[in-house]
Design a protein around this motif. Sequence first.
Motif, PDB file in Angstrom:
ATOM      1  N   LEU A 203      38.637  42.174  32.908  1.00  0.00           N
ATOM      2  CA  LEU A 203      39.169  41.221  31.929  1.00  0.00           C
ATOM      3  C   LEU A 203      39.690  41.911  30.672  1.00  0.00           C
ATOM      4  N   ARG A 204      39.051  43.002  30.273  1.00  0.00           N
ATOM      5  CA  ARG A 204      39.511  43.723  29.083  1.00  0.00           C
ATOM      6  C   ARG A 204      40.933  44.243  29.300  1.00  0.00           C
ATOM      7  N   TRP A 205      41.191  44.777  30.477  1.00  0.00           N
ATOM      8  CA  TRP A 205      42.523  45.280  30.829  1.00  0.00           C
ATOM      9  C   TRP A 205      43.520  44.130  30.873  1.00  0.00           C
ATOM     10  N   LYS A 206      43.110  43.026  31.507  1.00  0.00           N
ATOM     11  CA  LYS A 206      43.990  41.855  31.627  1.00  0.00           C
ATOM     12  C   LYS A 206      44.308  41.248  30.271  1.00  0.00           C
ATOM     13  N   GLY A 207      43.366  41.381  29.333  1.00  0.00           N
ATOM     14  CA  GLY A 207      43.592  40.824  28.010  1.00  0.00           C
ATOM     15  C   GLY A 207      44.673  41.547  27.233  1.00  0.00           C
ATOM     16  N   VAL A 208      44.894  42.814  27.563  1.00  0.00           N
ATOM     17  CA  VAL A 208      45.925  43.605  26.879  1.00  0.00           C
ATOM     18  C   VAL A 208      47.266  43.464  27.587  1.00  0.00           C
ATOM     19  N   TYR A 209      47.270  43.620  28.901  1.00  0.00           N
ATOM     20  CA  TYR A 209      48.519  43.564  29.669  1.00  0.00           C
ATOM     21  C   TYR A 209      48.762  42.128  30.143  1.00  0.00           C
ATOM     22  N   THR A 210      49.570  41.424  29.388  1.00  0.00           N
ATOM     23  CA  THR A 210      49.819  40.011  29.684  1.00  0.00           C
ATOM     24  C   THR A 210      50.917  39.825  30.733  1.00  0.00           C
ATOM     25  N   GLU A 211      51.728  40.858  30.951  1.00  0.00           N
ATOM     26  CA  GLU A 211      52.789  40.797  31.962  1.00  0.00           C
ATOM     27  C   GLU A 211      52.457  41.800  33.067  1.00  0.00           C
ATOM     28  N   VAL A 212      52.067  41.300  34.249  1.00  0.00           N
ATOM     29  CA  VAL A 212      51.598  42.172  35.331  1.00  0.00           C
ATOM     30  C   VAL A 212      52.220  41.743  36.654  1.00  0.00           C
ATOM     31  N   SER A 213      52.648  42.728  37.460  1.00  0.00           N
ATOM     32  CA  SER A 213      53.094  42.433  38.820  1.00  0.00           C
ATOM     33  C   SER A 213      52.732  43.599  39.728  1.00  0.00           C
ATOM     34  N   VAL A 214      52.448  43.278  40.991  1.00  0.00           N
ATOM     35  CA  VAL A 214      52.170  44.290  42.012  1.00  0.00           C
ATOM     36  C   VAL A 214      53.162  44.059  43.139  1.00  0.00           C
ATOM     37  N   GLU A 215      54.166  44.916  43.212  1.00  0.00           N
ATOM     38  CA  GLU A 215      55.252  44.746  44.177  1.00  0.00           C
ATOM     39  C   GLU A 215      54.997  45.583  45.426  1.00  0.00           C
ATOM     40  N   THR A 216      55.098  44.941  46.581  1.00  0.00           N
ATOM     41  CA  THR A 216      55.007  45.657  47.852  1.00  0.00           C
ATOM     42  C   THR A 216      56.401  46.142  48.230  1.00  0.00           C
ATOM     43  N   LEU A 217      56.576  47.461  48.291  1.00  0.00           N
ATOM     44  CA  LEU A 217      57.885  48.039  48.580  1.00  0.00           C
ATOM     45  C   LEU A 217      58.082  48.158  50.091  1.00  0.00           C
ATOM     46  N   PRO A 218      59.325  48.333  50.556  1.00  0.00           N
ATOM     47  CA  PRO A 218      59.590  48.422  51.988  1.00  0.00           C
ATOM     48  C   PRO A 218      58.863  49.596  52.659  1.00  0.00           C
ATOM     49  N   VAL A 219      58.481  49.393  53.913  1.00  0.00           N
ATOM     50  CA  VAL A 219      57.813  50.439  54.698  1.00  0.00           C
ATOM     51  C   VAL A 219      58.843  51.471  55.144  1.00  0.00           C
ATOM     52  N   ILE A 220      58.631  52.731  54.756  1.00  0.00           N
ATOM     53  CA  ILE A 220      59.503  53.830  55.192  1.00  0.00           C
ATOM     54  C   ILE A 220      58.623  55.046  55.450  1.00  0.00           C
ATOM     55  N   CYS A 221      58.779  55.669  56.599  1.00  0.00           N
ATOM     56  CA  CYS A 221      58.100  56.944  56.919  1.00  0.00           C
ATOM     57  C   CYS A 221      56.580  56.836  56.976  1.00  0.00           C
ATOM     58  N   SER A 222      56.023  55.656  57.057  1.00  0.00           N
ATOM     59  CA  SER A 222      54.575  55.496  57.101  1.00  0.00           C
ATOM     60  C   SER A 222      54.250  54.119  57.644  1.00  0.00           C
ATOM     61  N   ASP A 223      52.993  53.935  58.058  1.00  0.00           N
ATOM     62  CA  ASP A 223      52.570  52.594  58.469  1.00  0.00           C
ATOM     63  C   ASP A 223      52.081  51.774  57.277  1.00  0.00           C
ATOM     64  N   HIS A 224      52.067  52.398  56.092  1.00  0.00           N
ATOM     65  CA  HIS A 224      51.708  51.706  54.855  1.00  0.00           C
ATOM     66  C   HIS A 224      52.930  51.520  53.971  1.00  0.00           C
ATOM     67  N   SER A 225      52.991  50.378  53.308  1.00  0.00           N
ATOM     68  CA  SER A 225      54.001  50.161  52.270  1.00  0.00           C
ATOM     69  C   SER A 225      53.483  50.737  50.954  1.00  0.00           C
ATOM     70  N   PRO A 226      54.359  51.332  50.150  1.00  0.00           N
ATOM     71  CA  PRO A 226      53.948  51.684  48.791  1.00  0.00           C
ATOM     72  C   PRO A 226      53.770  50.397  47.986  1.00  0.00           C
ATOM     73  N   ILE A 227      52.876  50.425  47.010  1.00  0.00           N
ATOM     74  CA  ILE A 227      52.769  49.305  46.085  1.00  0.00           C
ATOM     75  C   ILE A 227      53.025  49.830  44.669  1.00  0.00           C
ATOM     76  N   LEU A 228      53.672  49.004  43.859  1.00  0.00           N
ATOM     77  CA  LEU A 228      54.041  49.398  42.500  1.00  0.00           C
ATOM     78  C   LEU A 228      53.426  48.417  41.505  1.00  0.00           C
ATOM     79  N   LEU A 229      52.483  48.917  40.713  1.00  0.00           N
ATOM     80  CA  LEU A 229      51.879  48.120  39.652  1.00  0.00           C
ATOM     81  C   LEU A 229      52.689  48.296  38.370  1.00  0.00           C
TER      82      LEU A 229
END
Length: 280
Positions: A203-229
Amino acid sequence: MRILSWNCRGLGNPRTVQTLRMIVKEKMPDVVFHMETKLPYGRADGIAKTLKFEGCCVSEAVGRSGGLILLWKQKDQVELVNFSRHHFNVLVNDTQCNFKWLLTCFYGHPNANLRKQTWDLLSSFKPSEGGWGVIGDFNEILLNDEKEGGRGRNENLMKMFRELIEEGNLIDLGWKTNKFTWCNRHEDESFTKERLDRALANLRWKGVYTEVSVETLPVICSDHSPILLSCSFERCSDYRFHSSFKYEANRINERGCREVVSEAWQGSHRGVSGLEKVFI
């Protein structure tokens, strides 16, 4: 601030490095966390220099498995606290909002029988106070709706993961574009996909960063997608609704205005100021 997390399943492949370079150029992350790199320190450090990251920490692969790399753009932005085969702990100094917080980049044990050990490790990092953010591949899901295809997940394993998050006072930061971050790449009825990668924060972190997104990027060269916070704070929130005093120049032509303004500036009036008298 932007943090990229990717289980790349081996970073020695030139195509994977090229993909990473493309993602870094497009998304411009401040911090990059890689899992299952399968690289020794020398080659990992070379990749960091190629990508023009000033900071680099490596947890070397054991044999042909494992390996973690953490990269950051500016040396004074991140301070390494400790690391192991399953994590990096760093202090992030976000000068834009004058906020210093603990970032844990985490890799849950791929062996379900040993996952409790990494849960205990992660739980020990919980700060007594201050902001805490966690990102990575947890190799576990919270509920069965985070899985499609294949057999149902073991309820006890999911329960342990939920309890870990609850005890750490962490909040799931959600997802954008695609819920699932891993698939087994099968092309038959055994095709399975799951949400194994995620970002969490207290909650302390959330209280400071009011604009947050976690984007799932396209799968390339792996069975996992990168995620971008991506996280930022809302500027000027303390005074955006305050009214400001405005003096109209043509009021000086009104009868007696010059004398009132002059007296107000000289501080000769007590109680109601001269400037206020102009508008009474």
